[in-house]
Structures are given as C-alpha cells and as structure tokens.
Design a protein around this motif. Sequence first.
Motif, PDB file in Angstrom:
ATOM      1  N   PRO A 129       1.130  -1.327  -0.364  1.00 56.71           N
ATOM      2  CA  PRO A 129      -0.214   0.144   0.091  1.00 56.71           C
ATOM      3  C   PRO A 129       1.163   1.479  -0.195  1.00 56.71           C
ATOM      4  N   THR A 130       1.880   1.234   0.273  1.00 53.91           N
ATOM      5  CA  THR A 130       2.803   2.333   0.230  1.00 53.91           C
ATOM      6  C   THR A 130       4.664   1.751   0.374  1.00 53.91           C
ATOM      7  N   LEU A 131       5.055   2.854  -0.539  1.00 56.09           N
ATOM      8  CA  LEU A 131       6.561   2.517  -0.581  1.00 56.09           C
ATOM      9  C   LEU A 131       7.176   3.809  -0.618  1.00 56.09           C
ATOM     10  N   SER A 132       8.089   3.843   0.852  1.00 55.88           N
ATOM     11  CA  SER A 132       8.921   5.045   0.465  1.00 55.88           C
ATOM     12  C   SER A 132      10.724   5.058  -0.717  1.00 55.88           C
ATOM     13  N   ALA A 133      10.666   5.912  -0.276  1.00 51.95           N
ATOM     14  CA  ALA A 133      11.819   6.188  -1.737  1.00 51.95           C
ATOM     15  C   ALA A 133      13.252   5.608  -1.431  1.00 51.95           C
ATOM     16  N   ASP A 134      13.384   5.144  -0.449  1.00 45.63           N
ATOM     17  CA  ASP A 134      14.299   4.028   0.210  1.00 45.63           C
ATOM     18  C   ASP A 134      14.578   2.924  -0.748  1.00 45.63           C
ATOM     19  N   VAL A 135      12.785   2.355  -0.325  1.00 44.19           N
ATOM     20  CA  VAL A 135      13.284   0.865  -0.925  1.00 44.19           C
ATOM     21  C   VAL A 135      12.209   0.561  -2.594  1.00 44.19           C
ATOM     22  N   THR A 136      11.716   1.948  -3.190  1.00 47.42           N
ATOM     23  CA  THR A 136      12.374   2.246  -5.078  1.00 47.42           C
ATOM     24  C   THR A 136      12.932   2.551  -5.347  1.00 47.42           C
ATOM     25  N   ASP A 137      14.066   2.469  -4.412  1.00 43.80           N
ATOM     26  CA  ASP A 137      15.074   3.357  -5.168  1.00 43.80           C
ATOM     27  C   ASP A 137      15.982   1.681  -5.344  1.00 43.80           C
ATOM     28  N   ILE A 138      15.587   1.196  -4.935  1.00 42.13           N
ATOM     29  CA  ILE A 138      16.586  -0.473  -5.017  1.00 42.13           C
ATOM     30  C   ILE A 138      15.453  -1.383  -6.237  1.00 42.13           C
ATOM     31  N   LEU A 139      13.632  -0.563  -6.139  1.00 39.53           N
ATOM     32  CA  LEU A 139      12.575  -1.828  -6.875  1.00 39.53           C
ATOM     33  C   LEU A 139      13.608  -1.274  -8.372  1.00 39.53           C
ATOM     34  N   VAL A 140      13.442   0.054  -8.692  1.00 40.89           N
ATOM     35  CA  VAL A 140      13.916   0.370  -9.688  1.00 40.89           C
ATOM     36  C   VAL A 140      15.077   0.178 -10.188  1.00 40.89           C
ATOM     37  N   CYS A 141      15.800   0.097  -9.542  1.00 39.60           N
ATOM     38  CA  CYS A 141      17.979  -0.088  -9.823  1.00 39.60           C
ATOM     39  C   CYS A 141      17.639  -1.687 -10.733  1.00 39.60           C
ATOM     40  N   ARG A 142      16.966  -2.545  -9.309  1.00 40.55           N
ATOM     41  CA  ARG A 142      17.406  -4.161  -9.628  1.00 40.55           C
ATOM     42  C   ARG A 142      16.412  -4.701  -9.995  1.00 40.55           C
ATOM     43  N   GLY A 143      14.819  -4.564 -10.218  1.00 45.94           N
ATOM     44  CA  GLY A 143      13.896  -4.894 -11.331  1.00 45.94           C
ATOM     45  C   GLY A 143      13.558  -4.970 -12.144  1.00 45.94           C
ATOM     46  N   ASP A 144      12.815  -5.718 -12.856  1.00 47.17           N
ATOM     47  CA  ASP A 144      12.878  -6.483 -13.819  1.00 47.17           C
ATOM     48  C   ASP A 144      11.781  -5.705 -15.206  1.00 47.17           C
ATOM     49  N   ARG A 145      11.293  -5.306 -15.687  1.00 46.83           N
ATOM     50  CA  ARG A 145      10.150  -4.358 -16.474  1.00 46.83           C
ATOM     51  C   ARG A 145       9.024  -4.701 -15.518  1.00 46.83           C
ATOM     52  N   ASP A 146       8.383  -5.472 -15.029  1.00 53.57           N
ATOM     53  CA  ASP A 146       7.265  -5.859 -14.594  1.00 53.57           C
ATOM     54  C   ASP A 146       7.448  -5.046 -13.147  1.00 53.57           C
ATOM     55  N   VAL A 147       8.323  -5.679 -12.323  1.00 49.17           N
ATOM     56  CA  VAL A 147       8.420  -4.850 -11.018  1.00 49.17           C
ATOM     57  C   VAL A 147       8.365  -3.553 -10.670  1.00 49.17           C
ATOM     58  N   VAL A 148       9.489  -2.895 -12.150  1.00 52.85           N
ATOM     59  CA  VAL A 148       9.185  -1.233 -12.437  1.00 52.85           C
ATOM     60  C   VAL A 148       8.133  -0.375 -12.673  1.00 52.85           C
ATOM     61  N   ARG A 149       7.665  -1.597 -13.870  1.00 56.19           N
ATOM     62  CA  ARG A 149       5.886  -0.534 -14.633  1.00 56.19           C
ATOM     63  C   ARG A 149       4.960  -0.678 -12.919  1.00 56.19           C
ATOM     64  N   ARG A 150       5.176  -1.926 -12.434  1.00 61.11           N
ATOM     65  CA  ARG A 150       4.353  -1.559 -11.121  1.00 61.11           C
ATOM     66  C   ARG A 150       3.882  -0.925  -9.789  1.00 61.11           C
ATOM     67  N   ALA A 151       5.943  -0.866  -9.317  1.00 61.41           N
ATOM     68  CA  ALA A 151       6.248   0.029  -8.562  1.00 61.41           C
ATOM     69  C   ALA A 151       5.419   1.708  -9.254  1.00 61.41           C
ATOM     70  N   ALA A 152       6.157   1.451 -10.470  1.00 57.30           N
ATOM     71  CA  ALA A 152       5.655   3.405 -10.965  1.00 57.30           C
ATOM     72  C   ALA A 152       3.992   3.386 -11.046  1.00 57.30           C
ATOM     73  N   GLY A 153       3.128   2.759 -11.118  1.00 57.69           N
ATOM     74  CA  GLY A 153       1.881   2.485 -11.112  1.00 57.69           C
ATOM     75  C   GLY A 153       1.262   2.475  -9.328  1.00 57.69           C
ATOM     76  N   ASN A 154       2.290   2.203  -8.743  1.00 60.10           N
ATOM     77  CA  ASN A 154       1.791   2.161  -6.954  1.00 60.10           C
ATOM     78  C   ASN A 154       1.170   3.773  -6.569  1.00 60.10           C
ATOM     79  N   GLY A 155       0.069   4.182  -6.592  1.00 68.02           N
ATOM     80  CA  GLY A 155      -0.083   5.213  -5.944  1.00 68.02           C
ATOM     81  C   GLY A 155       0.492   5.412  -4.490  1.00 68.02           C
ATOM     82  N   GLY A 156       0.584   4.555  -3.423  1.00 73.91           N
ATOM     83  CA  GLY A 156       1.308   4.407  -2.510  1.00 73.91           C
ATOM     84  C   GLY A 156       2.715   4.722  -2.765  1.00 73.91           C
ATOM     85  N   ALA A 157       3.654   4.606  -3.325  1.00 80.45           N
ATOM     86  CA  ALA A 157       5.240   4.740  -4.011  1.00 80.45           C
ATOM     87  C   ALA A 157       5.457   5.952  -3.937  1.00 80.45           C
TER      88      ALA A 157
END
Length: 358
Positions: A129-157
């Motif tokens: 439901p919520t993701l901090s910037a410290d967590v999303t920094d890792i997601l956008v660096c390590r994540g594949d296409r599906d991970v990055v798309r899902r994080a970007a579409g998360n309104g609580g991120a």
Amino acid sequence: MTIAISLIPGVDQIIRRGDRGRRSEAARRIADLFFEDAAKLRPEHIDLFDGLLIALVPHTDVIARIDLAERLSRLDRAPRILVRQLAREDEIMVAGPLLRRSPVLDETCLIEIARDQGQDHLLAMSERPTLSADVTDILVCRGDRDVVRRAAGNGGARFSEFGYSELVSRASFDGVLTLTVGKRHDLSDAHLKTLVAGSLEVVRRRLFDVVKPERQAKIQEAVADLNGTTGSVPSSRNFVPAQRTVLALYESGGLNESALLSFARSYQYEETVAALAAMSGLKIVILDRLMSGDRHDPLLIIGRTIGLEWATVHALTTLRLGPKRIPAQADIEAARVNYARLVPSTAERVVTFWKTRH
C-alpha cells in the motif's frame, strides 16, 4: 509459556528432539491458539508465541506455511521475527502475502529483502500500500520490467530524484512505462519534459490522451520547448486513431516490418506513417510532409535507416502515389537500384539532420 505448554504437553521436548511430524503438529496447534486471541494478546504474549513458532514453523510443509503467511499478513500485531523469517523464504507463495501487505515488516527489513531476493519478491513488494523512496530506489535499480511498471503504477509509492531519473531513463525503452510514469501526480515538470523527449511520437500522443487536462498543458509546453516553437504544425489528417493502433501493436510486440508492409499494401496512410514514425524516431509531421512530396528519395533513406526490405519500400512508394496511380516501371526500377546502392551511414546522417532541423 504456561498456556502453550499446558495445551501441548512436552512442547519443549518437541522443539528440541521431536520428529518432523510432531513439530509440524505442534506448530499448527500453537498457531491456532495464537489466532484465536491475537487481538487481545499483550506484547509479551505475542513474543512468547514468536519464540515457539520460529523454532517449529520451518519444519512444517509448504502448504501449512503458505496458509500461515496469508493469515499473518493481515494482522497488525503479528509475531515479528516469524513474519520476517517467512518473508525471506525463497518460496514466493510463502513470502508473497507478507511482502505485499504485512504492516509488521519495517523499513529495514524491506530494504534487506529488496537487496537480496529475486524478481518475484520484488514484484510482490511493489504492490505494498505504501513504499518509501529508499525502497523504490532499489526496486527501480534491481527490478525487471514488470517490477518497475508495477512500482511506477503504485499510487502509494514515493520516488526520490534518483528514482525518478531511473524511471524516466527506463521509460525511453518502454512505452507502457512512459504512460504509467506520465500519469503520476508527483512527477515534476523537469522529469516530464525528459520523459516526453525520450518517448516515441505514438507513445507521446497516447500519453496526452490519458492524462488530466492540467498535465496535457504541461505536455504541450514540453513539446513546444523541444521543438523550439510555440506550437505544433497542424496536419490535414487525423493521425490519433492510427497512433492508437500502432501503440497497441507496439505493446504486444507486433510492431515490425510485416505490420508496416500490411498497412502500406492496404493503403492505410495514417497507420503507415504512424508505424514509420515509431520505427524511425521521426515525427509524424515530418513524415507526412516527406510522404506528400514529389520524390521517392526520402522513403529510400528512411527505409535504409531502419533496414527495410525492398518489397516494403516499394509498397511505401506505391502508397505515396495512391491506389489510382500506377508508377512508371522505369521509375520503380531506378528507385530499386538507388536503394540497393544507398549506404546506411549516409541515410542515417540525413535522418539525423531531419530530426535536429525540426
């Protein structure tokens, strides 16, 4: 501990020396006891259950652990060490529910898991439901296409400047991500401009269609700044439906030479121009002007730049003239010879000039 020991005689011995079956049964009974009174338990009682379960749960089968993780993921006051233990499991069916929603997982634990685990774990985490910037920094660096798309579409991120820079950079290769990032309300004007600059014309038009009016104005400003003009050159044709068709092909992986050839042979002018724009990186307004000219040369240059077969270039030249006009055979043969002789590097320099000039 007295309650648990009285309910399950010999629990201490079971933990230390019991076989797998006895430990599994003890874990089930203790877990059931915990869930019966979870809302009423004091912190020290939760810690008691935590201590018993972390020693027993690893000995249960995967089905039991999946069920336990699902039930624990919905509790605000779950045994913390047990939750962290299950969230780190390699089996995503166990870890997934906790990574998606357990409020017991703190920031430190999430960061550790994001750094160490694989894409399935990152994907589950991106749905929190919520993701901090410290967590999303890792997601956008390590994540594949599906991970990055899902994080970007998360309104609580939430995303840091670094995170947004990474998102925008990756969006230049991913039209779906461009649309997702472009719709975020917290995207800065500077990042929007970079996003628009790196997107294909067809994706840019689609983005304009799906965002709110205030964001549409920002997109228009960004395009005007990029073009060095105060507005775009009007076209007598409506390319928007064609761009939507091409975008759908692009998203499904079907935007290729075969699709372009089909459009050209069917005399679908707008779809052909939109597909060429997406494949060459040239703006639609430029391609429309070049296609409407009185020479075949621009089509030869564009075709050589993107590596089209002569049959496709031939269909483009025929489309340019329209279904009621038949080109002279001598002109077609001359165009074929010129196309065979055209050096790709020369064609690329001309296309680069068209891009920078406009």
